[in-house]
Design a protein around this motif. Structure first.
Motif, PDB file in Angstrom:
ATOM      1  N   TYR A 154      36.266  36.736  42.196  1.00  0.00           N
ATOM      2  CA  TYR A 154      36.638  36.345  43.548  1.00  0.00           C
ATOM      3  C   TYR A 154      36.742  34.840  43.709  1.00  0.00           C
ATOM      4  O   TYR A 154      37.411  34.364  44.623  1.00  0.00           O
ATOM      5  CB  TYR A 154      35.667  36.938  44.565  1.00  0.00           C
ATOM      6  CG  TYR A 154      35.836  38.435  44.677  1.00  0.00           C
ATOM      7  CD1 TYR A 154      37.031  38.982  45.121  1.00  0.00           C
ATOM      8  CD2 TYR A 154      34.813  39.294  44.306  1.00  0.00           C
ATOM      9  CE1 TYR A 154      37.211  40.343  45.196  1.00  0.00           C
ATOM     10  CE2 TYR A 154      34.980  40.663  44.386  1.00  0.00           C
ATOM     11  CZ  TYR A 154      36.174  41.184  44.832  1.00  0.00           C
ATOM     12  OH  TYR A 154      36.349  42.528  44.901  1.00  0.00           O
ATOM     13  N   THR A 201      40.356  33.938  43.422  1.00  0.00           N
ATOM     14  CA  THR A 201      41.280  34.475  44.416  1.00  0.00           C
ATOM     15  C   THR A 201      41.812  33.323  45.254  1.00  0.00           C
ATOM     16  O   THR A 201      41.033  32.528  45.781  1.00  0.00           O
ATOM     17  CB  THR A 201      40.554  35.487  45.333  1.00  0.00           C
ATOM     18  OG1 THR A 201      39.994  36.510  44.527  1.00  0.00           O
ATOM     19  CG2 THR A 201      41.499  36.083  46.356  1.00  0.00           C
ATOM     20  N   PRO A 202      43.138  33.205  45.350  1.00  0.00           N
ATOM     21  CA  PRO A 202      43.701  32.106  46.137  1.00  0.00           C
ATOM     22  C   PRO A 202      43.283  32.218  47.610  1.00  0.00           C
ATOM     23  O   PRO A 202      43.160  33.325  48.136  1.00  0.00           O
ATOM     24  CB  PRO A 202      45.215  32.275  45.995  1.00  0.00           C
ATOM     25  CG  PRO A 202      45.442  33.410  45.087  1.00  0.00           C
ATOM     26  CD  PRO A 202      44.151  34.062  44.774  1.00  0.00           C
ATOM     27  N   PRO A 203      43.065  31.078  48.261  1.00  0.00           N
ATOM     28  CA  PRO A 203      42.687  31.105  49.677  1.00  0.00           C
ATOM     29  C   PRO A 203      43.770  31.797  50.514  1.00  0.00           C
ATOM     30  O   PRO A 203      44.968  31.611  50.272  1.00  0.00           O
ATOM     31  CB  PRO A 203      42.570  29.635  50.063  1.00  0.00           C
ATOM     32  CG  PRO A 203      42.486  28.886  48.779  1.00  0.00           C
ATOM     33  CD  PRO A 203      43.157  29.723  47.742  1.00  0.00           C
ATOM     34  N   SER A 204      43.320  32.588  51.465  1.00  0.00           N
ATOM     35  CA  SER A 204      44.256  33.306  52.315  1.00  0.00           C
ATOM     36  C   SER A 204      43.550  33.709  53.594  1.00  0.00           C
ATOM     37  O   SER A 204      42.335  33.909  53.606  1.00  0.00           O
ATOM     38  CB  SER A 204      44.761  34.557  51.584  1.00  0.00           C
ATOM     39  OG  SER A 204      45.483  35.383  52.481  1.00  0.00           O
ATOM     40  N   ASN A 205      44.314  33.844  54.661  1.00  0.00           N
ATOM     41  CA  ASN A 205      43.763  34.347  55.917  1.00  0.00           C
ATOM     42  C   ASN A 205      43.889  35.858  56.004  1.00  0.00           C
ATOM     43  O   ASN A 205      43.427  36.465  56.962  1.00  0.00           O
ATOM     44  CB  ASN A 205      44.473  33.697  57.104  1.00  0.00           C
ATOM     45  CG  ASN A 205      44.103  32.239  57.238  1.00  0.00           C
ATOM     46  OD1 ASN A 205      43.032  31.821  56.810  1.00  0.00           O
ATOM     47  ND2 ASN A 205      45.005  31.456  57.800  1.00  0.00           N
ATOM     48  N   GLU A 206      44.540  36.451  55.034  1.00  0.00           N
ATOM     49  CA  GLU A 206      44.715  37.900  55.014  1.00  0.00           C
ATOM     50  C   GLU A 206      43.426  38.559  54.523  1.00  0.00           C
ATOM     51  O   GLU A 206      42.755  38.036  53.635  1.00  0.00           O
ATOM     52  CB  GLU A 206      45.877  38.281  54.086  1.00  0.00           C
ATOM     53  CG  GLU A 206      47.221  37.738  54.532  1.00  0.00           C
ATOM     54  CD  GLU A 206      47.610  38.236  55.915  1.00  0.00           C
ATOM     55  OE1 GLU A 206      47.482  39.452  56.169  1.00  0.00           O
ATOM     56  OE2 GLU A 206      48.028  37.408  56.742  1.00  0.00           O
ATOM     57  N   LEU A 245      40.874  40.934  52.498  1.00  0.00           N
ATOM     58  CA  LEU A 245      40.795  41.581  51.190  1.00  0.00           C
ATOM     59  C   LEU A 245      40.028  42.885  51.408  1.00  0.00           C
ATOM     60  O   LEU A 245      38.822  42.853  51.672  1.00  0.00           O
ATOM     61  CB  LEU A 245      40.051  40.705  50.177  1.00  0.00           C
ATOM     62  CG  LEU A 245      40.762  39.446  49.721  1.00  0.00           C
ATOM     63  CD1 LEU A 245      39.828  38.579  48.886  1.00  0.00           C
ATOM     64  CD2 LEU A 245      41.999  39.794  48.928  1.00  0.00           C
TER      65      LEU A 245
END
Length: 166
Positions: free
Chosen positions: A143, A146-151, A153
């Motif tokens: 983890y 894992t690229p930063p995202s607002n979506e 997981l």
């Protein structure tokens, strides 16, 4: 409590519990109270390619310590005398969760005023759980990549989120 409930109950996240004291992640990068064990990964002092996967079972205080290559730790004497890796794991757990919580989880009875977790342990040999513990550690490490995202997981919906406290 109001009909709306506590803020964390309305989200799929829990409050993050801060460590009791600061601990050095280089020595014990992974420590958890899970699956009826205090378990974690302890760095080797002599080889950067090697870590030790150590655990203490709750109740019977079974000790287990193996390398990431599933070789037994040479310092674990007969499975009942703790090696330095297990002691480092226990120290990291006490720093992370506090002595009372770790003792309660492991079902250790400490005398009043006792500050040493090992004083209440009555150790035995435990089955090797290195593969399970190390696999969990690697899953946690994945983890970090894992690229930063607002979506969201989906597999992390149970995991505590920053800012989830009300």
């Amino acid at each position: 409590m109001t009909s709306e409930g506590a803020g964390y109950e309305r989200r799929s996240a829990a409050a993050v519990i801060a460590p009791v004291t600061v601990r050095k992640l280089a020595k014990v990068p992974f420590v958890e109270l899970a699956e009826g064990r205090l378990q974690g990964v302890v760095s080797s002092g002599s080889d950067v390619e090697r870590v030790y996967v150590s655990s203490i079972t709750a109740g019977d205080h079974g000790l287990s310590c193996n390398t990431n290559n599933n070789r037994p730790c040479g310092g674990l004497s007969g499975g009942s005398r703790a090696c330095g890796h297990l002691r480092a794991l226990a120290d990291a757990a006490v720093a992370q969760y506090g002595l009372a919580r770790v003792a309660r989880y492991l079902k250790v009875e400490l005398a009043a005023g006792e500050e040493d977790l090992w004083a209440g342990l009555h150790t035995t040999t435990a089955p090797n759980r290195a593969a399970e513990v190390f696999s969990g550690f690697l899953r946690h490490l994945a983890y970090l990549e894992t690229p930063p995202s607002n979506e969201p997981l989906p597999e992390l919906q149970w995991f505590p989120a920053a800012g989830a406290v009300s």
